[in-house]
Design a protein around this motif. Structure first.
Motif, PDB file in Angstrom:
ATOM      1  N   GLY A  42       0.808  -1.221   0.000  1.00 32.88           N
ATOM      2  CA  GLY A  42       0.000   0.000   0.000  1.00 32.88           C
ATOM      3  C   GLY A  42       0.838   1.267   0.000  1.00 32.88           C
ATOM      4  N   GLY A  43       2.061   1.182   0.484  1.00 30.92           N
ATOM      5  CA  GLY A  43       2.940   2.347   0.525  1.00 30.92           C
ATOM      6  C   GLY A  43       3.567   2.709  -0.808  1.00 30.92           C
ATOM      7  N   TRP A  44       3.575   1.786  -1.761  1.00 28.54           N
ATOM      8  CA  TRP A  44       4.190   2.088  -3.049  1.00 28.54           C
ATOM      9  C   TRP A  44       3.329   1.708  -4.247  1.00 28.54           C
ATOM     10  CZ3 TRP A  44       5.082  -2.453  -5.723  1.00 28.54           C
ATOM     11  CH2 TRP A  44       5.242  -3.612  -4.980  1.00 28.54           C
ATOM     12  N   ARG A  45       2.119   1.261  -4.024  1.00 27.04           N
ATOM     13  CA  ARG A  45       1.230   0.848  -5.109  1.00 27.04           C
ATOM     14  C   ARG A  45       1.050   1.943  -6.157  1.00 27.04           C
ATOM     15  NH1 ARG A  45      -1.043   0.861  -9.061  1.00 27.04           N
ATOM     16  NH2 ARG A  45      -3.038   0.033  -9.628  1.00 27.04           N
ATOM     17  N   ARG A  46       0.913   3.185  -5.702  1.00 29.73           N
ATOM     18  CA  ARG A  46       0.662   4.281  -6.655  1.00 29.73           C
ATOM     19  C   ARG A  46       1.853   4.548  -7.573  1.00 29.73           C
ATOM     20  NH1 ARG A  46      -2.164   9.279  -3.993  1.00 29.73           N
ATOM     21  NH2 ARG A  46       0.028   9.726  -3.740  1.00 29.73           N
ATOM     22  N   THR A  47       3.053   4.141  -7.171  1.00 32.42           N
ATOM     23  CA  THR A  47       4.220   4.369  -8.030  1.00 32.42           C
ATOM     24  C   THR A  47       4.217   3.459  -9.251  1.00 32.42           C
ATOM     25  OG1 THR A  47       5.680   2.777  -6.936  1.00 32.42           O
ATOM     26  CG2 THR A  47       5.604   4.995  -6.007  1.00 32.42           C
ATOM     27  N   LEU A  48       3.362   2.431  -9.234  1.00 34.28           N
ATOM     28  CA  LEU A  48       3.290   1.511 -10.369  1.00 34.28           C
ATOM     29  C   LEU A  48       2.567   2.124 -11.561  1.00 34.28           C
ATOM     30  CD1 LEU A  48       2.420  -1.835  -8.567  1.00 34.28           C
ATOM     31  CD2 LEU A  48       4.653  -1.051  -9.349  1.00 34.28           C
ATOM     32  N   GLY A  49       1.711   3.103 -11.301  1.00 35.08           N
ATOM     33  CA  GLY A  49       0.935   3.690 -12.382  1.00 35.08           C
ATOM     34  C   GLY A  49      -0.185   2.767 -12.800  1.00 35.08           C
ATOM     35  N   PRO A  50      -0.804   3.061 -13.932  1.00 34.11           N
ATOM     36  CA  PRO A  50      -1.882   2.194 -14.400  1.00 34.11           C
ATOM     37  C   PRO A  50      -1.348   0.819 -14.770  1.00 34.11           C
ATOM     38  CG  PRO A  50      -1.356   3.842 -16.057  1.00 34.11           C
ATOM     39  CD  PRO A  50      -0.540   4.161 -14.839  1.00 34.11           C
ATOM     40  N   MET A  51      -2.095  -0.192 -14.357  1.00 37.08           N
ATOM     41  CA  MET A  51      -1.692  -1.575 -14.656  1.00 37.08           C
ATOM     42  C   MET A  51      -2.815  -2.240 -15.421  1.00 37.08           C
ATOM     43  SD  MET A  51       0.029  -2.481 -11.010  1.00 37.08           S
ATOM     44  CE  MET A  51      -0.023  -4.203 -11.312  1.00 37.08           C
ATOM     45  N   SER A  52      -2.492  -2.793 -16.558  1.00 38.67           N
ATOM     46  CA  SER A  52      -3.503  -3.439 -17.377  1.00 38.67           C
ATOM     47  C   SER A  52      -2.831  -4.321 -18.401  1.00 38.67           C
ATOM     48  CB  SER A  52      -4.342  -2.370 -18.087  1.00 38.67           C
ATOM     49  OG  SER A  52      -5.142  -2.958 -19.067  1.00 38.67           O
ATOM     50  N   GLY A  53      -3.501  -5.376 -18.781  1.00 40.61           N
ATOM     51  CA  GLY A  53      -2.981  -6.232 -19.830  1.00 40.61           C
ATOM     52  C   GLY A  53      -3.643  -5.990 -21.156  1.00 40.61           C
ATOM     53  N   GLY A  54      -4.773  -5.298 -21.184  1.00 37.96           N
ATOM     54  CA  GLY A  54      -5.527  -5.218 -22.408  1.00 37.96           C
ATOM     55  C   GLY A  54      -5.614  -3.859 -23.060  1.00 37.96           C
ATOM     56  N   ALA A  55      -4.918  -2.854 -22.563  1.00 35.11           N
ATOM     57  CA  ALA A  55      -5.006  -1.529 -23.139  1.00 35.11           C
ATOM     58  C   ALA A  55      -4.327  -1.494 -24.506  1.00 35.11           C
ATOM     59  CB  ALA A  55      -4.352  -0.504 -22.208  1.00 35.11           C
ATOM     60  N   ALA A  56      -4.881  -0.663 -25.395  1.00 34.08           N
ATOM     61  CA  ALA A  56      -4.305  -0.533 -26.729  1.00 34.08           C
ATOM     62  C   ALA A  56      -2.972   0.217 -26.645  1.00 34.08           C
ATOM     63  CB  ALA A  56      -5.273   0.225 -27.629  1.00 34.08           C
ATOM     64  N   PRO A  57      -1.979  -0.189 -27.435  1.00 36.66           N
ATOM     65  CA  PRO A  57      -0.681   0.491 -27.410  1.00 36.66           C
ATOM     66  C   PRO A  57      -0.781   1.931 -27.903  1.00 36.66           C
ATOM     67  CG  PRO A  57      -0.569  -1.537 -28.725  1.00 36.66           C
ATOM     68  CD  PRO A  57      -1.985  -1.326 -28.333  1.00 36.66           C
ATOM     69  N   ILE A  58       0.002   2.798 -27.284  1.00 37.99           N
ATOM     70  CA  ILE A  58       0.064   4.202 -27.676  1.00 37.99           C
ATOM     71  C   ILE A  58       1.185   4.333 -28.705  1.00 37.99           C
ATOM     72  CG2 ILE A  58       0.552   6.535 -26.853  1.00 37.99           C
ATOM     73  CD1 ILE A  58      -0.440   5.510 -24.082  1.00 37.99           C
ATOM     74  N   PRO A  59       0.922   4.979 -29.852  1.00 33.71           N
ATOM     75  CA  PRO A  59       1.982   5.115 -30.851  1.00 33.71           C
ATOM     76  C   PRO A  59       3.131   5.983 -30.320  1.00 33.71           C
ATOM     77  CG  PRO A  59      -0.099   6.055 -31.651  1.00 33.71           C
ATOM     78  CD  PRO A  59      -0.332   5.542 -30.267  1.00 33.71           C
ATOM     79  N   LEU A  60       4.353   5.617 -30.664  1.00 33.27           N
ATOM     80  CA  LEU A  60       5.535   6.351 -30.230  1.00 33.27           C
ATOM     81  C   LEU A  60       6.249   6.944 -31.435  1.00 33.27           C
ATOM     82  CD1 LEU A  60       7.028   3.687 -27.792  1.00 33.27           C
ATOM     83  CD2 LEU A  60       5.940   5.827 -27.136  1.00 33.27           C
ATOM     84  N   SER A  61       6.860   8.111 -31.230  1.00 32.34           N
ATOM     85  CA  SER A  61       7.710   8.681 -32.272  1.00 32.34           C
ATOM     86  C   SER A  61       9.003   7.873 -32.331  1.00 32.34           C
ATOM     87  CB  SER A  61       8.011  10.153 -31.952  1.00 32.34           C
ATOM     88  OG  SER A  61       8.817  10.236 -30.783  1.00 32.34           O
ATOM     89  N   GLU A  62       9.747   8.017 -33.407  1.00 34.89           N
ATOM     90  CA  GLU A  62      10.996   7.261 -33.533  1.00 34.89           C
ATOM     91  C   GLU A  62      12.009   7.637 -32.452  1.00 34.89           C
ATOM     92  OE1 GLU A  62      13.365   4.328 -34.442  1.00 34.89           O
ATOM     93  OE2 GLU A  62      11.338   4.556 -35.197  1.00 34.89           O
TER      94      GLU A  62
END
Length: 154
Positions: A42-62
């Motif tokens: 509980g002391g560090w859970r928020r540092t993980l950020g969003p956790m998910s296996g099914g989210a669509a990938p965000i496009p990245l610049s080169e």
């Protein structure tokens, strides 16, 4: 001789950026291991950020893709050299933190597979940025990612 100095500046700047990123990666690996080992979840859970296996990938610049790959190499290179047991979760956490400081969002995915009689469930964590698996790629295909139900990650 004076003409050689300006040509060295980009190389020196690149070397300094690389050294800083390596130092930051090592510090993040140590911090992540400390949190996982000594601080309740509980002391560090928020540092993980969003956790998910099914989210669509965000496009990245080169340039972002190159940075993500560089951080992946840094974690893979330095984690085994440190005198700590740095398993998948601290590696994923450290890489996420280093990339987040540079404005690149990633998500930690946690998965499970059937284990042995002594340990009936094996868990694994990996970091995804866009379509790139930053950490934990070698093992992730044998694990089933957990999916969050009913809403966004807390």
């Amino acid at each position: 001789m004076a003409g050689a100095r300006p040509a060295l500046r980009p190389r020196i700047a690149h070397a300094l950026r690389w050294r800083w990123r390596v130092a930051e990666t090592i510090a993040a690996l140590v911090a992540a291991r400390f949190l996982v080992r000594f601080v309740p979840f509980g002391g560090w859970r928020r540092t993980l950020g969003p956790m998910s296996g099914g989210a669509a990938p965000i496009p990245l610049s080169e340039p972002d893709r190159q940075l993500v790959r560089a951080v992946a190499r840094d974690v893979a290179r330095w984690a085994p050299r440190l005198p700590l047991r740095l398993v998948c979760l601290p590696r994923a956490m450290a890489a996420r933190w280093v990339l987040a400081r540079r404005g690149i969002a990633g998500r930690i995915v946690i998965g499970a597979r059937r284990g042995t009689a002594e340990n009936p469930v094996d868990l694994h964590a990996w970091l995804m940025v866009g379509d790139i698996c930053v950490t934990g790629d070698a093992e992730r295909r044998s694990f089933e990612a957990f999916a969050r139900r009913g809403g966004s990650a807390a």
